[in-house]
Design a protein around this motif. Sequence first.
Motif, PDB file in Angstrom:
ATOM      1  N   ALA A 222       0.834  -1.194   0.000  1.00 34.98           N
ATOM      2  CA  ALA A 222       0.000   0.000   0.000  1.00 34.98           C
ATOM      3  C   ALA A 222       0.878   1.256   0.000  1.00 34.98           C
ATOM      4  O   ALA A 222       1.672   1.462   0.920  1.00 34.98           O
ATOM      5  CB  ALA A 222      -0.927   0.020   1.218  1.00 34.98           C
ATOM      6  N   VAL A 223       0.748   2.090  -1.029  1.00 34.66           N
ATOM      7  CA  VAL A 223       1.542   3.322  -1.090  1.00 34.66           C
ATOM      8  C   VAL A 223       0.960   4.381  -0.158  1.00 34.66           C
ATOM      9  O   VAL A 223       1.677   5.242   0.339  1.00 34.66           O
ATOM     10  CB  VAL A 223       1.620   3.860  -2.533  1.00 34.66           C
ATOM     11  CG1 VAL A 223       2.342   2.876  -3.433  1.00 34.66           C
ATOM     12  CG2 VAL A 223       0.235   4.165  -3.101  1.00 34.66           C
ATOM     13  N   LYS A 224      -0.353   4.313   0.065  1.00 37.52           N
ATOM     14  CA  LYS A 224      -1.028   5.207   1.013  1.00 37.52           C
ATOM     15  C   LYS A 224      -2.061   4.404   1.790  1.00 37.52           C
ATOM     16  O   LYS A 224      -2.614   3.422   1.282  1.00 37.52           O
ATOM     17  CB  LYS A 224      -1.731   6.359   0.278  1.00 37.52           C
ATOM     18  CG  LYS A 224      -0.813   7.401  -0.293  1.00 37.52           C
ATOM     19  CD  LYS A 224      -1.590   8.629  -0.780  1.00 37.52           C
ATOM     20  CE  LYS A 224      -2.459   8.298  -1.991  1.00 37.52           C
ATOM     21  NZ  LYS A 224      -3.098   9.528  -2.560  1.00 37.52           N
ATOM     22  N   VAL A 225      -2.323   4.828   3.012  1.00 40.47           N
ATOM     23  CA  VAL A 225      -3.368   4.228   3.832  1.00 40.47           C
ATOM     24  C   VAL A 225      -4.301   5.355   4.271  1.00 40.47           C
ATOM     25  O   VAL A 225      -3.927   6.214   5.080  1.00 40.47           O
ATOM     26  CB  VAL A 225      -2.801   3.498   5.062  1.00 40.47           C
ATOM     27  CG1 VAL A 225      -3.939   2.892   5.881  1.00 40.47           C
ATOM     28  CG2 VAL A 225      -1.808   2.419   4.627  1.00 40.47           C
ATOM     29  N   VAL A 226      -5.482   5.379   3.710  1.00 36.26           N
ATOM     30  CA  VAL A 226      -6.479   6.397   4.029  1.00 36.26           C
ATOM     31  C   VAL A 226      -7.334   5.862   5.169  1.00 36.26           C
ATOM     32  O   VAL A 226      -7.837   4.731   5.098  1.00 36.26           O
ATOM     33  CB  VAL A 226      -7.349   6.709   2.798  1.00 36.26           C
ATOM     34  CG1 VAL A 226      -8.391   7.783   3.135  1.00 36.26           C
ATOM     35  CG2 VAL A 226      -6.474   7.158   1.627  1.00 36.26           C
ATOM     36  N   THR A 227      -7.487   6.651   6.238  1.00 37.28           N
ATOM     37  CA  THR A 227      -8.175   6.148   7.430  1.00 37.28           C
ATOM     38  C   THR A 227      -9.284   7.103   7.872  1.00 37.28           C
ATOM     39  O   THR A 227      -9.212   8.316   7.664  1.00 37.28           O
ATOM     40  CB  THR A 227      -7.195   5.962   8.604  1.00 37.28           C
ATOM     41  OG1 THR A 227      -6.678   7.241   8.997  1.00 37.28           O
ATOM     42  CG2 THR A 227      -6.044   5.055   8.215  1.00 37.28           C
ATOM     43  N   ALA A 228     -10.289   6.521   8.495  1.00 34.88           N
ATOM     44  CA  ALA A 228     -11.370   7.308   9.102  1.00 34.88           C
ATOM     45  C   ALA A 228     -11.979   6.498  10.233  1.00 34.88           C
ATOM     46  O   ALA A 228     -12.105   5.272  10.129  1.00 34.88           O
ATOM     47  CB  ALA A 228     -12.431   7.656   8.063  1.00 34.88           C
ATOM     48  N   ASP A 229     -12.336   7.169  11.293  1.00 33.48           N
ATOM     49  CA  ASP A 229     -13.023   6.520  12.409  1.00 33.48           C
ATOM     50  C   ASP A 229     -14.146   7.430  12.874  1.00 33.48           C
ATOM     51  O   ASP A 229     -13.976   8.656  12.943  1.00 33.48           O
ATOM     52  CB  ASP A 229     -12.054   6.229  13.550  1.00 33.48           C
ATOM     53  CG  ASP A 229     -12.700   5.367  14.638  1.00 33.48           C
ATOM     54  OD1 ASP A 229     -13.767   4.776  14.361  1.00 33.48           O
ATOM     55  OD2 ASP A 229     -12.137   5.277  15.743  1.00 33.48           O
ATOM     56  N   ALA A 230     -15.277   6.839  13.162  1.00 29.76           N
ATOM     57  CA  ALA A 230     -16.431   7.581  13.660  1.00 29.76           C
ATOM     58  C   ALA A 230     -17.384   6.577  14.300  1.00 29.76           C
ATOM     59  O   ALA A 230     -17.406   5.403  13.908  1.00 29.76           O
ATOM     60  CB  ALA A 230     -17.137   8.321  12.513  1.00 29.76           C
ATOM     61  N   PRO A 231     -18.182   7.004  15.287  1.00 27.16           N
ATOM     62  CA  PRO A 231     -19.119   6.078  15.936  1.00 27.16           C
ATOM     63  C   PRO A 231     -20.096   5.449  14.958  1.00 27.16           C
ATOM     64  O   PRO A 231     -20.556   4.321  15.172  1.00 27.16           O
ATOM     65  CB  PRO A 231     -19.847   6.979  16.944  1.00 27.16           C
ATOM     66  CG  PRO A 231     -18.936   8.137  17.165  1.00 27.16           C
ATOM     67  CD  PRO A 231     -18.220   8.350  15.888  1.00 27.16           C
ATOM     68  N   GLU A 232     -20.409   6.162  13.875  1.00 26.47           N
ATOM     69  CA  GLU A 232     -21.386   5.656  12.908  1.00 26.47           C
ATOM     70  C   GLU A 232     -20.976   4.310  12.309  1.00 26.47           C
ATOM     71  O   GLU A 232     -21.826   3.475  11.985  1.00 26.47           O
ATOM     72  CB  GLU A 232     -21.596   6.669  11.771  1.00 26.47           C
ATOM     73  CG  GLU A 232     -22.426   7.875  12.149  1.00 26.47           C
ATOM     74  CD  GLU A 232     -21.621   8.967  12.844  1.00 26.47           C
ATOM     75  OE1 GLU A 232     -22.176  10.044  13.104  1.00 26.47           O
ATOM     76  OE2 GLU A 232     -20.414   8.735  13.138  1.00 26.47           O
ATOM     77  N   PHE A 233     -19.675   4.069  12.144  1.00 28.65           N
ATOM     78  CA  PHE A 233     -19.232   2.804  11.538  1.00 28.65           C
ATOM     79  C   PHE A 233     -19.607   1.603  12.396  1.00 28.65           C
ATOM     80  O   PHE A 233     -19.892   0.527  11.880  1.00 28.65           O
ATOM     81  CB  PHE A 233     -17.714   2.818  11.317  1.00 28.65           C
ATOM     82  CG  PHE A 233     -17.254   3.876  10.347  1.00 28.65           C
ATOM     83  CD1 PHE A 233     -17.936   4.108   9.162  1.00 28.65           C
ATOM     84  CD2 PHE A 233     -16.124   4.635  10.618  1.00 28.65           C
ATOM     85  CE1 PHE A 233     -17.510   5.085   8.271  1.00 28.65           C
ATOM     86  CE2 PHE A 233     -15.680   5.600   9.732  1.00 28.65           C
ATOM     87  CZ  PHE A 233     -16.389   5.832   8.557  1.00 28.65           C
ATOM     88  N   ALA A 234     -19.604   1.777  13.709  1.00 28.60           N
ATOM     89  CA  ALA A 234     -19.918   0.671  14.606  1.00 28.60           C
ATOM     90  C   ALA A 234     -21.383   0.643  15.015  1.00 28.60           C
ATOM     91  O   ALA A 234     -21.932  -0.433  15.280  1.00 28.60           O
ATOM     92  CB  ALA A 234     -19.044   0.761  15.860  1.00 28.60           C
TER      93      ALA A 234
END
Length: 320
Positions: free
Chosen positions: A53-65
Amino acid sequence: MAEVLVYVDHVDGAVRKPTLELLTLARRLGEPVALALGAGAEATAPALAEHGAVKVVTADAPEFADYLVVPKVDAVQAAYESVSPSAVLFPSSGETKEIAARLAVRIGSGVITDAVDLQAGEEGPVATQSVFAAAYTTTSRITKGTPVITVKPNSAPVEAAPAAGTVEPLTVAFGELATGTKIISRTPRESTGRPELTEAAIVVSGGRGVNGADNFAIIEALADSLGAAVGASRAAVDAGWYPHSHQVGQTGKSVSPQLYIASGISGAIQHRAGMQTSKTIVAVNKDAEAPIFDLVDYGVVGDLFEVVPQLTEEIKARKG
């Protein structure tokens, strides 16, 4: 070189094997950009970088769970608009196939599910699929929009290919539908200590010939000697001998391990549809005319209650 967006399947930062396989395929098409969502997303970066992976795009939010798939669809769409990839790849599962389908509708693209191979083509990725209960192998490509493709586990080797793996945060604006369906409770699945059925390199399955729930201990012993997952035919599941979550077949789970051992399974088309793409197939059945023998690489005509325990003991002896 064009970038390829790869959706990351992980558990609290631990990347699951199908994603690493997907990175191998993504490198055939371009430079992999991984998208990791939810708790532990940033912790996935070292493993993803190690595998290309040349880049790792990340996001976290309560909505995902807290809600069903729509928040994840919103995030994948945001990543797609940010990266402008030449293709979007997902490891195949019930959830990811729904995310892929919803994304394809939103961006006006075609979608291919359950590919077993990917190759670069002059006009875009060419996907190989096993279709019509694994009776045919097809090759196809998407002709409209950006290809959205899901790939079955065990379709490619895991290969190290160190890359930068630069972590980039992703801003996600959730739509009105994101909170439409809330998850109100969870029950952790009881761990058996065995590999996940759809991801396992070896699967040992039992069918009607096992003749009872207690007798599945023979199948489990062989599986444990090999470090394998345990599967079951529909007949065994319908009889209540083994949980439905372990059913292999058209109405159960599809598996494609390196080695599949079928014990006491006749080989009805319903079962064959779920395991026919296995790399090596071994069957044990006392009926020499069982349809399963038309499919196998190695067949043993014999009583599974004699053959399987002997095989288990031989494996244990060879392992020392």
